[in-house]
Every structure is written in structure tokens, then in C-alpha cells.
Design an enzyme around this catalytic site. Structure first.
Site, PDB file in Angstrom:
ATOM      1  N   SER A 125     -10.542 -15.007  53.648  1.00 52.69           N
ATOM      2  CA  SER A 125     -10.372 -13.996  54.675  1.00 52.69           C
ATOM      3  C   SER A 125      -9.003 -14.146  55.344  1.00 52.69           C
ATOM      4  CB  SER A 125     -11.532 -14.074  55.672  1.00 52.69           C
ATOM      5  OG  SER A 125     -11.572 -12.946  56.511  1.00 52.69           O
ATOM      6  N   ASP A 179     -18.234  -5.919  50.908  1.00 55.36           N
ATOM      7  CA  ASP A 179     -17.682  -6.614  52.069  1.00 55.36           C
ATOM      8  C   ASP A 179     -17.492  -5.636  53.233  1.00 55.36           C
ATOM      9  OD1 ASP A 179     -16.166  -8.075  53.915  1.00 55.36           O
ATOM     10  OD2 ASP A 179     -15.086  -9.154  52.349  1.00 55.36           O
ATOM     11  N   HIS A 210     -19.207 -10.438  52.899  1.00 48.47           N
ATOM     12  CA  HIS A 210     -18.051 -11.266  53.248  1.00 48.47           C
ATOM     13  C   HIS A 210     -18.437 -12.737  53.117  1.00 48.47           C
ATOM     14  CE1 HIS A 210     -14.018 -11.568  54.813  1.00 48.47           C
ATOM     15  NE2 HIS A 210     -14.400 -12.340  55.819  1.00 48.47           N
TER      16      HIS A 210
END
Length: 229
Positions: A125, A179, A210
Site C-alpha cells: 500500500s 481492493d 486490500h
């Protein structure tokens, strides 16, 4: 395998060594609001052979207020000013500070006997955004880049600071097709942009949100073996 918590010149880290006298290192950046402990438990699942001694370095990002989260203070690699459709508008000053932090971590590994060409930058991320940016612009050759559920936080910063050292550095990138935090389209866009720079990209996706999954972790392990063999 041993784990220790040690200070780096700028950031505190957790280190995990898969064998004595490591000959390679992986610097792994966590996501927004997490910390360096987030991926420590993943190391045994990578399936690395005993013959490959690797030092995994999991730094803790600095605490800072995040504008798009109503100014809430959390560990982050840079501030996110606002969202525009799927785009994230990142604070470039914060990105540059994190690039300096990564540089210090790399130099620390150099001082401990691991050359830059035996170092992989990895991240999930927001940490993956720093892995992309630092890896594609670093002035010395790296072994590889691992970018998970992430994006380019500042295309201009990468394009303007792109050097010759990592033009062919291999990238292993993955994303969840569902996601809701970092849209899949952003991951695809980063993958395409990285390929357009000339870097070979191994691109993978799974029907997840995610997060990471076991096949993803196993794939990363194979990638690390290939670039650190």
C-alpha cells in the site's frame, strides 16, 4: 531465524535474519496506519532455502497527521492531501523525507556488509508506493522491487528523478481485484507506467480486497530467490 528490534539512523526497525551472516537484505515498508511488525510473521511463509541468508528490515514510519483522515495522526510515509476520483494526491515533501529515510536504511545495510545490488525494496500500500518511488529513482543498482496493492504516489517525482542505475531492475507487483482502498485500476496504471520505463514487471492479481494471500507470499519468495540467488 532471529528477530531483533534496532534503531536505524532515522527510523526504528524490526529485523529478522533467516540465517547467520546474511548476504542480502529486504527492506519492507508497511501500509498507512500500520507499523513494522505488520509483515514480520510472513517471513517463514516465503519458503526461502536455508542456503540463502537474508536480513529482513521492517522499519516503522514516522507519526504524522493525515489530511484526508481528518488530520488523524498515525504512522505514514507521507500525507495524503485528498482523493480525486481514484487518484491520491500525496504530499511530495513527505515522500522526499521517506526517500531520505530509505536511503539511510540502505546505507546502514551497506555499512554492515550488504551491497546495494543485494538489497530488495518491498512494500504494501503506502509502503509499496515508497518502494516504487525509491526503487525506480535510486542512484545505485538494487536487486529488485516488490510492490503490493499500491500505486505511484507522484508520477512527476519518479519521471524527473529517474536514473540509469535501475532502468532494468525487476519488479514483482500484485493487487487485489476487489481492493476498496487502493483501486485495482491504480495498481494496473503503476504496472503499465513501470513497464514503459523499461523495467520488467511480473504482474499478479487475485480476487481479494486490500490484503495479501498465501499464493502471493509464495510468489514473492520465488522472486526473492531469483533476484538474490
Amino acid at each position: 531465524m532471529t528477530a531483533t528490534t534496532t534503531p536505524s539512523p532515522l527510523l526504528d526497525t524490526i529485523e529478522v535474519e533467516t540465517g547467520d551472516n546474511p548476504t542480502a537484505a529486504v527492506i519492507w515498508m508497511h501500509g498507512l496506519g500500520a507499523d513494522g511488525s505488520d509483515f514480520v510473521g510472513m517471513v517463514p511463509e516465503l519458503g526461502l532455502p536455508e542456503s540463502l541468508a537474508v536480513r529482513f528490515v521492517f522499519p516503522h514510519a514516522r507519526f504524522m497527521p493525515i489530511t484526508c483522515n481528518n488530520g488523524y495522526t498515525m504512522r505514514a510515509w507521507y500525507d495524503i492531501l485528498y482523493f480525486d476520483e481514484i487518484n491520491r494526491h500525496a504530499d511530495e515533501a513527505g515522500i522526499k523525507q521517506s526517500l531520505a529515510d530509505v536511503d539511510a536504511l540502505i546505507k546502514d545495510q551497506n555499512a554492515r556488509g550488504i551491497p546495494t545490488e543485494r538489497i530488495v525494496l518491498a512494500g504494501f500500500s503506502q509502503g509499496g508506493a515508497i518502494a516504487y518511488t525509491a526503487g525506480l529513482t535510486y542512484p545505485q543498482r538494487l536487486a529488485g522491487i516488490v510492490a503490493l496493492s499500491t500505486y505511484w504516489p507522484s508520477p512527476a517525482l519518479i519521471e524527473q528523478n529517474r536514473g540509469a542505475a535501475n532502468q532494468q531492475t525487476p519488479v514483482w507487483a500484485a493487487h487485489g481485484t476487489g481492493d476498496p482502498v487502493v483501486p485495482f485500476a491504480l495498481g494496473e496504471r503503476a504496472k503499465t507506467a513501470t513497464e514503459q520505463l523499461g523495467n520488467p514487471v511480473q504482474w499478479h492479481h487475485w480476487p481479494m480486497q486490500h490484503s495479501v494471500c498465501l499464493p502471493e507470499i509464495q510468489g514473492i519468495g520465488k522472486f526473492l530467490q531469483s533476484v538474490l540467488a
